[in-house]
Design a protein around this motif. Structure first.
Motif, short mmCIF file in Angstrom:
data_model
loop_
_atom_site.label_atom_id
_atom_site.label_comp_id
_atom_site.label_asym_id
_atom_site.label_seq_id
_atom_site.Cartn_x
_atom_site.Cartn_y
_atom_site.Cartn_z
N TYR A 87 0.83 -1.20 0.00
CA TYR A 87 0.00 0.00 0.00
C TYR A 87 0.87 1.26 0.00
CZ TYR A 87 0.84 0.48 5.08
OH TYR A 87 1.42 0.63 6.32
N ALA A 88 0.31 2.32 -0.57
CA ALA A 88 0.97 3.63 -0.60
C ALA A 88 0.16 4.58 0.27
CB ALA A 88 1.07 4.15 -2.02
N ALA A 89 0.85 5.42 1.03
CA ALA A 89 0.19 6.35 1.94
C ALA A 89 0.71 7.76 1.74
CB ALA A 89 0.40 5.92 3.40
N ALA A 90 -0.15 8.74 2.00
CA ALA A 90 0.23 10.14 1.88
C ALA A 90 -0.61 10.96 2.84
CB ALA A 90 0.05 10.63 0.45
N GLY A 94 -3.31 17.18 7.51
CA GLY A 94 -4.20 16.44 8.39
C GLY A 94 -5.09 15.44 7.67
N ALA A 95 -5.21 15.55 6.35
CA ALA A 95 -5.94 14.56 5.56
C ALA A 95 -4.98 13.43 5.20
CB ALA A 95 -6.51 15.19 4.30
N GLU A 96 -5.37 12.20 5.49
CA GLU A 96 -4.51 11.05 5.23
C GLU A 96 -5.19 10.12 4.25
OE1 GLU A 96 -2.37 9.72 9.04
OE2 GLU A 96 -4.19 10.70 9.78
N ALA A 97 -4.38 9.54 3.35
CA ALA A 97 -4.92 8.64 2.33
C ALA A 97 -4.02 7.42 2.20
CB ALA A 97 -5.02 9.35 0.98
N VAL A 98 -4.65 6.27 2.00
CA VAL A 98 -3.95 5.01 1.75
C VAL A 98 -4.57 4.39 0.50
CG1 VAL A 98 -3.44 2.70 2.59
CG2 VAL A 98 -3.42 4.63 4.17
N ALA A 99 -3.73 3.91 -0.40
CA ALA A 99 -4.23 3.28 -1.62
C ALA A 99 -3.52 1.95 -1.85
CB ALA A 99 -4.02 4.19 -2.82
N THR A 100 -4.28 0.92 -2.17
CA THR A 100 -3.71 -0.31 -2.70
C THR A 100 -4.04 -0.31 -4.19
OG1 THR A 100 -5.72 -1.53 -2.05
CG2 THR A 100 -3.82 -1.63 -0.57
N ILE A 165 -9.16 2.79 -1.96
CA ILE A 165 -8.65 4.00 -1.32
C ILE A 165 -9.37 4.23 0.00
CG2 ILE A 165 -8.36 6.50 -1.54
CD1 ILE A 165 -8.39 6.09 -4.60
N LEU A 166 -8.59 4.47 1.04
CA LEU A 166 -9.11 4.86 2.35
C LEU A 166 -8.59 6.24 2.69
CD1 LEU A 166 -10.36 4.42 5.18
CD2 LEU A 166 -8.24 3.23 5.82
N VAL A 167 -9.50 7.13 3.09
CA VAL A 167 -9.16 8.49 3.48
C VAL A 167 -9.68 8.75 4.88
CG1 VAL A 167 -9.60 10.94 3.02
CG2 VAL A 167 -9.15 9.38 1.12
N ALA A 168 -8.90 9.46 5.69
CA ALA A 168 -9.36 9.86 7.02
C ALA A 168 -9.01 11.33 7.26
CB ALA A 168 -8.72 8.99 8.10
N VAL A 169 -9.97 12.07 7.82
CA VAL A 169 -9.74 13.46 8.19
C VAL A 169 -10.20 13.66 9.64
CG1 VAL A 169 -9.90 14.36 5.84
CG2 VAL A 169 -11.96 14.20 7.25
N PRO A 170 -9.56 14.56 10.38
CA PRO A 170 -9.85 14.70 11.81
C PRO A 170 -10.98 15.68 12.13
CG PRO A 170 -7.97 16.05 11.27
CD PRO A 170 -8.38 15.36 9.98
N VAL A 171 -11.89 15.90 11.18
CA VAL A 171 -13.00 16.82 11.39
C VAL A 171 -14.29 16.14 10.94
CG1 VAL A 171 -11.59 18.89 11.12
CG2 VAL A 171 -12.69 17.87 9.11
N HIS A 237 -4.08 11.89 -4.50
CA HIS A 237 -3.27 11.97 -5.71
C HIS A 237 -1.88 11.41 -5.47
CE1 HIS A 237 -0.41 14.16 -8.36
NE2 HIS A 237 -1.31 13.86 -9.28
N ARG A 238 -1.26 11.80 -4.36
CA ARG A 238 0.09 11.33 -4.05
C ARG A 238 0.11 9.82 -3.81
NH1 ARG A 238 4.41 13.27 -5.56
NH2 ARG A 238 4.59 11.15 -6.35
N ALA A 239 -0.85 9.32 -3.05
CA ALA A 239 -0.87 7.89 -2.73
C ALA A 239 -1.10 7.05 -3.98
CB ALA A 239 -1.95 7.60 -1.68
N VAL A 240 -2.06 7.43 -4.81
CA VAL A 240 -2.35 6.66 -6.02
C VAL A 240 -1.20 6.77 -7.01
CG1 VAL A 240 -3.91 6.40 -7.98
CG2 VAL A 240 -4.83 6.83 -5.69
N LEU A 241 -0.62 7.95 -7.15
CA LEU A 241 0.51 8.12 -8.07
C LEU A 241 1.68 7.23 -7.66
CD1 LEU A 241 1.58 9.73 -10.53
CD2 LEU A 241 2.42 11.44 -8.91
N ASP A 242 2.00 7.23 -6.36
CA ASP A 242 3.08 6.36 -5.88
C ASP A 242 2.73 4.89 -6.07
OD1 ASP A 242 4.49 8.61 -5.15
OD2 ASP A 242 4.07 8.44 -3.00
#
Length: 260
Positions: A87-90, A94-100, A165-171, A237-242
């Motif tokens: 998996y790639a993470a970015a 404060g917004a976090e994304a993980v993509a396989t 894709i999994l995204v998490a934000v703290p709000v 964008h960063r996670a999927v690109l990587d």
């Protein structure tokens, strides 16, 4: 907890394959929107599972299957043919994304009716890696048209991939903002794929999950020009690109070029 928890990685054997699964334990206090069959829609969720499944997955009980692999209670279960430990993470503001990312069968969303999606051609023999010694590295191998699980006999079976894709934000987000965030995730994914050299909008089995806090003032907007939408877009964008670049490198070898 205010952000994305660290995932645990476990393995199981199904259909003669050694398959991985990533589990994020969020705990209480989170709302999620997801396209997954298990826990899809909008609601309170406490965990997210991203489980690798075998080629030609044809079980008629995918919801029960994913639920059995999870820790119990309300959660989201996504399936993929991609090698989940790659998996790639970015993160952005404060917004976090993980993509396989698995791109064995890239697709355009608007395709002619009745025309099957073409899979990528098999990688040339010179680009395929020799089998490594460790099981952990073997599980990361790719051959042929897509990602590969490891057979109990030691061989590898090709299968098409999926982008989860999994995204998490703290709000907190309003319901309309959550829907808008899913659109933002999809737009950022497609931008990344095109920049990585894949002429496609994704694959036909992609899934998404966006996790937001349950309490606090709710953000009204989740589009790419809103504060949190922009952060989500950049992280995805960063996670999927990587992830896409890593998939291409593993498939074709260093310096390999995809042939379309």
């Amino acid at each position: 907890m205010t952000g994305l928890p660290r995932p645990s990685l476990t393995y199981r054997t199904e259909d003669g394959l050694r398959l991985g699964a990533l589990l994020w334990r969020f705990g209480p206090g989170w709302r999620m929107i997801s396209s997954a069959m298990l826990g899809g829609g909008v609601g309170r969720r406490e965990w997210v599972l991203n489980a690798q499944v075998a080629a030609g997955y044809s079980r008629m009980d995918p919801v029960e299957h994913m639920d059995a692999l999870g820790p119990g209670g309300p959660g989201v279960g996504m399936m993929t043919a991609a090698v989940v430990e790659r998996y790639a993470a970015a993160e952005d503001g404060g917004a976090e994304a993980v993509a396989t990312v698995g791109l064995g069968v890239p697709t355009w969303a608007a395709a002619p009716e009745g025309v099957p999606d073409p899979g990528l051609p098999a990688a040339p023999e010179s680009a395929r890696e020799t089998a490594p010694e460790s099981e952990a590295e073997s599980a990361r191998e790719t051959v042929g048209a897509g990602d590969a699980g490891v057979l109990e006999t030691g061989g590898r079976a090709p299968r098409p991939g999926t982008i989860n894709i999994l995204v998490a934000v703290p709000v907190a987000f309003s319901d309309p903002a959550l829907v808008n965030a899913v659109m933002t995730v999809t737009e950022a994914k497609t931008q990344a794929l095109l920049e990585a050299g894949f002429p496609c909008t994704g694959t036909a089995s992609d899934a998404v999950c966006v996790a937001v806090r349950e309490d606090g003032p709710a953000e009204a907007f989740g589009g790419p020009r809103s504060v949190w939408g922009a952060r989500i877009a950049r992280a995805v964008h960063r996670a999927v690109l990587d992830g896409a670049r890593d998939w291409r490198t593993r498939r074709n070898g260093p310096g390999g070029v995809l042939q379309w």
